[in-house]
Design an enzyme around this catalytic site. Structure first.
Site, PDB file in Angstrom:
ATOM      1  N   ARG A  61      -8.381  -0.486   5.401  1.00  0.00           N
ATOM      2  CA  ARG A  61      -7.564   0.533   4.739  1.00  0.00           C
ATOM      3  C   ARG A  61      -6.269  -0.078   4.197  1.00  0.00           C
ATOM      4  O   ARG A  61      -5.743   0.399   3.188  1.00  0.00           O
ATOM      5  CB  ARG A  61      -7.163   1.629   5.736  1.00  0.00           C
ATOM      6  CG  ARG A  61      -8.263   2.610   6.079  1.00  0.00           C
ATOM      7  CD  ARG A  61      -7.702   3.686   6.969  1.00  0.00           C
ATOM      8  NE  ARG A  61      -6.357   4.034   6.510  1.00  0.00           N
ATOM      9  CZ  ARG A  61      -5.345   4.363   7.298  1.00  0.00           C
ATOM     10  NH1 ARG A  61      -5.498   4.402   8.601  1.00  0.00           N
ATOM     11  NH2 ARG A  61      -4.162   4.661   6.797  1.00  0.00           N
TER      12      ARG A  61
ATOM     13  N   LYS B 129       0.842  -1.207   0.000  1.00  0.00           N
ATOM     14  CA  LYS B 129       0.000   0.000   0.000  1.00  0.00           C
ATOM     15  C   LYS B 129       0.874   1.253   0.000  1.00  0.00           C
ATOM     16  O   LYS B 129       0.612   2.198  -0.745  1.00  0.00           O
ATOM     17  CB  LYS B 129      -0.878  -0.038   1.258  1.00  0.00           C
ATOM     18  CG  LYS B 129      -1.487   1.283   1.642  1.00  0.00           C
ATOM     19  CD  LYS B 129      -2.304   1.169   2.895  1.00  0.00           C
ATOM     20  CE  LYS B 129      -1.553   1.437   4.192  1.00  0.00           C
ATOM     21  NZ  LYS B 129      -1.238   2.844   4.479  1.00  0.00           N
ATOM     22  N   ASN B 130       1.918   1.248   0.815  1.00  0.00           N
ATOM     23  CA  ASN B 130       2.727   2.460   0.958  1.00  0.00           C
ATOM     24  C   ASN B 130       3.627   2.735  -0.242  1.00  0.00           C
ATOM     25  O   ASN B 130       4.249   3.789  -0.332  1.00  0.00           O
ATOM     26  CB  ASN B 130       3.556   2.403   2.245  1.00  0.00           C
ATOM     27  CG  ASN B 130       2.687   2.577   3.479  1.00  0.00           C
ATOM     28  OD1 ASN B 130       1.489   2.862   3.356  1.00  0.00           O
ATOM     29  ND2 ASN B 130       3.264   2.415   4.656  1.00  0.00           N
TER      30      ASN B 130
ATOM     31  N   ASP C 101       5.609  20.056   8.120  1.00  0.00           N
ATOM     32  CA  ASP C 101       6.631  21.103   7.980  1.00  0.00           C
ATOM     33  C   ASP C 101       7.781  20.696   7.064  1.00  0.00           C
ATOM     34  O   ASP C 101       8.320  21.515   6.309  1.00  0.00           O
ATOM     35  CB  ASP C 101       7.150  21.512   9.372  1.00  0.00           C
ATOM     36  CG  ASP C 101       7.682  20.332  10.178  1.00  0.00           C
ATOM     37  OD1 ASP C 101       7.036  19.264  10.153  1.00  0.00           O
ATOM     38  OD2 ASP C 101       8.739  20.456  10.808  1.00  0.00           O
ATOM     39  N   LEU C 102       8.160  19.419   7.097  1.00  0.00           N
ATOM     40  CA  LEU C 102       9.313  19.001   6.288  1.00  0.00           C
ATOM     41  C   LEU C 102       8.970  18.974   4.797  1.00  0.00           C
ATOM     42  O   LEU C 102       9.811  19.284   3.952  1.00  0.00           O
ATOM     43  CB  LEU C 102       9.815  17.626   6.756  1.00  0.00           C
ATOM     44  CG  LEU C 102      10.299  17.596   8.216  1.00  0.00           C
ATOM     45  CD1 LEU C 102      10.565  16.166   8.671  1.00  0.00           C
ATOM     46  CD2 LEU C 102      11.561  18.448   8.383  1.00  0.00           C
TER      47      LEU C 102
ATOM     48  N   CYS D 151      -3.869  12.605  13.134  1.00  0.00           N
ATOM     49  CA  CYS D 151      -4.644  11.369  13.086  1.00  0.00           C
ATOM     50  C   CYS D 151      -4.479  10.690  14.435  1.00  0.00           C
ATOM     51  O   CYS D 151      -3.788  11.212  15.308  1.00  0.00           O
ATOM     52  CB  CYS D 151      -4.170  10.475  11.957  1.00  0.00           C
ATOM     53  SG  CYS D 151      -2.556   9.819  12.233  1.00  0.00           S
TER      54      CYS D 151
HETATM   55  C1  UD1 Z   1       4.614   6.706   6.364  1.00  0.00           C
HETATM   56  C2  UD1 Z   1       3.751   5.483   6.199  1.00  0.00           C
HETATM   57  C3  UD1 Z   1       3.252   4.971   7.553  1.00  0.00           C
HETATM   58  C4  UD1 Z   1       4.436   4.765   8.511  1.00  0.00           C
HETATM   59  C5  UD1 Z   1       5.326   6.009   8.561  1.00  0.00           C
HETATM   60  C6  UD1 Z   1       6.592   5.787   9.371  1.00  0.00           C
HETATM   61  C7  UD1 Z   1       2.757   5.851   4.024  1.00  0.00           C
HETATM   62  C8  UD1 Z   1       1.548   6.155   3.223  1.00  0.00           C
HETATM   63  N1  UD1 Z   1       2.629   5.826   5.353  1.00  0.00           N
HETATM   64  O1  UD1 Z   1       3.792   7.723   6.923  1.00  0.00           O
HETATM   65  O2  UD1 Z   1       2.562   3.745   7.342  1.00  0.00           O
HETATM   66  O3  UD1 Z   1       3.944   4.488   9.791  1.00  0.00           O
HETATM   67  O4  UD1 Z   1       5.715   6.398   7.230  1.00  0.00           O
HETATM   68  O5  UD1 Z   1       7.299   4.716   8.878  1.00  0.00           O
HETATM   69  O6  UD1 Z   1       3.811   5.580   3.478  1.00  0.00           O
HETATM   70  N2  UD1 Z   1       7.032  14.404  10.610  1.00  0.00           N
HETATM   71  C9  UD1 Z   1       7.280  15.726  10.906  1.00  0.00           C
HETATM   72  N3  UD1 Z   1       7.165  16.643   9.901  1.00  0.00           N
HETATM   73  C10 UD1 Z   1       6.819  16.295   8.629  1.00  0.00           C
HETATM   74  C11 UD1 Z   1       6.584  14.937   8.348  1.00  0.00           C
HETATM   75  C12 UD1 Z   1       6.703  14.015   9.366  1.00  0.00           C
HETATM   76  O7  UD1 Z   1       7.572  16.084  12.040  1.00  0.00           O
HETATM   77  O8  UD1 Z   1       6.747  17.178   7.756  1.00  0.00           O
HETATM   78  C13 UD1 Z   1       7.120  13.403  11.701  1.00  0.00           C
HETATM   79  C14 UD1 Z   1       5.766  12.726  11.952  1.00  0.00           C
HETATM   80  O9  UD1 Z   1       4.958  13.494  12.821  1.00  0.00           O
HETATM   81  C15 UD1 Z   1       6.178  11.419  12.582  1.00  0.00           C
HETATM   82  C16 UD1 Z   1       7.499  11.114  11.863  1.00  0.00           C
HETATM   83  O10 UD1 Z   1       7.950  12.347  11.282  1.00  0.00           O
HETATM   84  O11 UD1 Z   1       6.411  11.562  13.941  1.00  0.00           O
HETATM   85  C17 UD1 Z   1       7.376  10.070  10.771  1.00  0.00           C
HETATM   86  O12 UD1 Z   1       6.460  10.484   9.797  1.00  0.00           O
HETATM   87  P1  UD1 Z   1       6.614  10.130   8.269  1.00  0.00           P
HETATM   88  O13 UD1 Z   1       7.850   9.331   8.057  1.00  0.00           O
HETATM   89  O14 UD1 Z   1       6.437  11.375   7.477  1.00  0.00           O
HETATM   90  O15 UD1 Z   1       5.367   9.198   8.066  1.00  0.00           O
HETATM   91  P2  UD1 Z   1       4.285   9.240   6.908  1.00  0.00           P
HETATM   92  O16 UD1 Z   1       4.934   9.519   5.599  1.00  0.00           O
HETATM   93  O17 UD1 Z   1       3.143  10.073   7.325  1.00  0.00           O
END
Ligand code: UD1
Length: 419
Positions: free
Chosen positions: A398, A22-23, A126-127, A118
């Protein structure tokens, strides 16, 4: 509404086929926006999240055909418009935000609803925005929306403070047609990112280093349509590996990739689970007495947060003390409360869970609080005394294709009821 009902106690046997990841598929569908041709996905997983991202693309006038018989999705983005994507869909699934990078790349501007948090954490963006800004976009956030504009995206060096999966993907997609070279440092290295790069390179992009912490992208003028078969879902494979361990059974998992599953294999092996690893499958034998362990979730190649809940179910049934530390999401222990309803002995202190193995879990009415929590409750139900009824299973749908059918074929007593 539906529930999944599991009667505990059956041994599992035989083999199970893992679906595509899925990811991988979610960003790949978003990446199709980058060209005006057709892209085809073979062996796509027919899942709720996949249907949602398809609906997001449809809401900006993409033509998408989903053939559930052949598991093929054809995405035609020739008529895509730079209109706002449906806010309801974007709020429904955070990964919808992955269309932002491709849309800025294709149209030089885009406005989309903020994805919000969520159940498992606040999950900021932000990133992602830092990356778009570094590529020369003017980014504004306000009134619940993000808007980005750029006459021309220009390659740049971008250091991510944390190796975010979504930010790495969004920035990669924005950068493939930017002018010059983009380097993403401290990039996420998940196999799904490598798969996205393979897809983008087939479209004509020039990406190297995906799957490591430094990704280099040389901007190209134009991309073309392509066909792709995504990688198998390592989290689904890991879930079935834990199923074998928790039920003290021996099963073959087809589509399990050793390379992608290294941290899960290492931890299960440390516990005493026996594995026979072949090129495209793993036989998992959990019949030996297992030992408690400590786990810390980390970005890839560390132990995946998406396997944390399933491992917690397993550790609840192993005599002795285990400790799980969750470093990725701040609120990802909600399943512990549900497992306690089944007789588990778990103490949570911030990001740490201390688990004392119990003799036996007991079936109860529980709720899937998120996708992997739902999978963890099915695993607990497989070995609990009596019947476990799991509610809110839309979370499970999902991300798992026909999960109860797959478990039924392995010998579990599991079915879905309407309520
Ligand atoms: C993806 C996966 C999810 C998995 C996660 C971590 C998909 C669709 N989903 O989610 O299943 O659990 O990776 O392996 O691929 N963060 C920030 N700022 C940002 C983005 C992220 O602070 O701009 C933080 C998030 O709050 C979290 C951490 O980084 O604590 C990891 O998030 P991220 O790696 O971005 O996860 P997702 O891409 O949302």
């Amino acid at each position: 509404m539906e529930k999944i009902v599991v009667k505990g106690g059956n041994k599992l046997s035989g083999e199970v086929n893992v679906s595509s990841a899925k990811n991988s598929v979610l960003p790949i569908i978003a990446a199709s926006i980058l060209c005006a041709d057709k892209c085809t996905l073979e062996n796509a997983p027919m899942l709720e999240d996949v249907f949602v991202i398809c609906d997001v693309l449809k809401s900006i006038s993409c033509n998408i055909s989903i053939d559930k018989q052949s598991n093929r999705i054809v995405i035609d983005t020739s008529d895509v418009t730079c209109s706002e994507a449906s806010s309801d869909l974007v709020k429904k699934m955070r990964a919808s935000f992955l269309i932002m990078g491709p849309m800025i790349a294709r149209f030089g501007k885009f406005k989309i609803s903020l994805p919000g948090g969520c159940n498992i954490g606040t999950r900021p963006i932000d990133l992602h925005l830092k990356g778009f800004t570094a590529l020369g976009a003017e980014v504004n956030v306000g009134h619940g929306f993000v808007e980005a504009k750029a006459n021309r995206l220009i390659g740049n060096k971008i250091y991510l403070d944390f190796p975010s999966v979504g930010a790495t993907e969004n920035i990669m997609m924005a950068a493939v047609t930017a002018e010059g070279e983009t380097i993403i440092e401290n990039a996420a290295a998940e196999p799904e990112i490598e798969d996205l790069a393979v897809f983008l390179n087939k479209m004509g992009a020039k990406i190297t280093g995906a799957g490591t912490d430094t990704i280099r992208i040389i901007g190209v003028k134009k991309l073309k349509g392509t066909t792709h078969k995504p990688i198998y879902d390592r989290i689904e494979a890991g879930t079935f590996m834990v199923a074998a361990a928790i039920s003290k059974s021996k099963i073959r998992i087809n589509g399990a990739n050793e390379e992608h599953l290294k941290p899960v294999i290492a931890k299960l092996t440390e516990m005493g689970v026996i594995m026979e690893i072949a090129e495209d499958s793993i036989i998992v034998d959990g019949s030996k007495n297992l030992k408690p362990i400590d786990i810390k979730t980390m970005p890839y190649p560390g132990f995946p947060t998406d396997m944390q809940a399933q491992m917690m179910s397993l550790l609840c049934c192993i005599q002795g003390t285990s400790v799980i530390t969750e470093t990725i999401f701040e609120n990802r222990f909600m399943h512990a409360q549900e497992l306690k309803r089944m007789g588990a002995n778990i103490k949570i202190d911030g990001r740490t869970a201390v688990i004392e193995g119990v003799e036996r879990l007991t079936g109860a009415e529980v709720k899937a609080t998120d996708l992997r929590a739902g999978a963890a409750l099915i695993l607990a139900g497989l070995v609990a005394e009596g019947t476990t009824e799991i509610g809110d299973i839309y979370h499970i749908d999902r991300g798992y294709v026909s999960i109860e059918e797959k478990f039924k074929r392995l010998g579990a007593e599991i079915y879905r009821i309407k309520i």
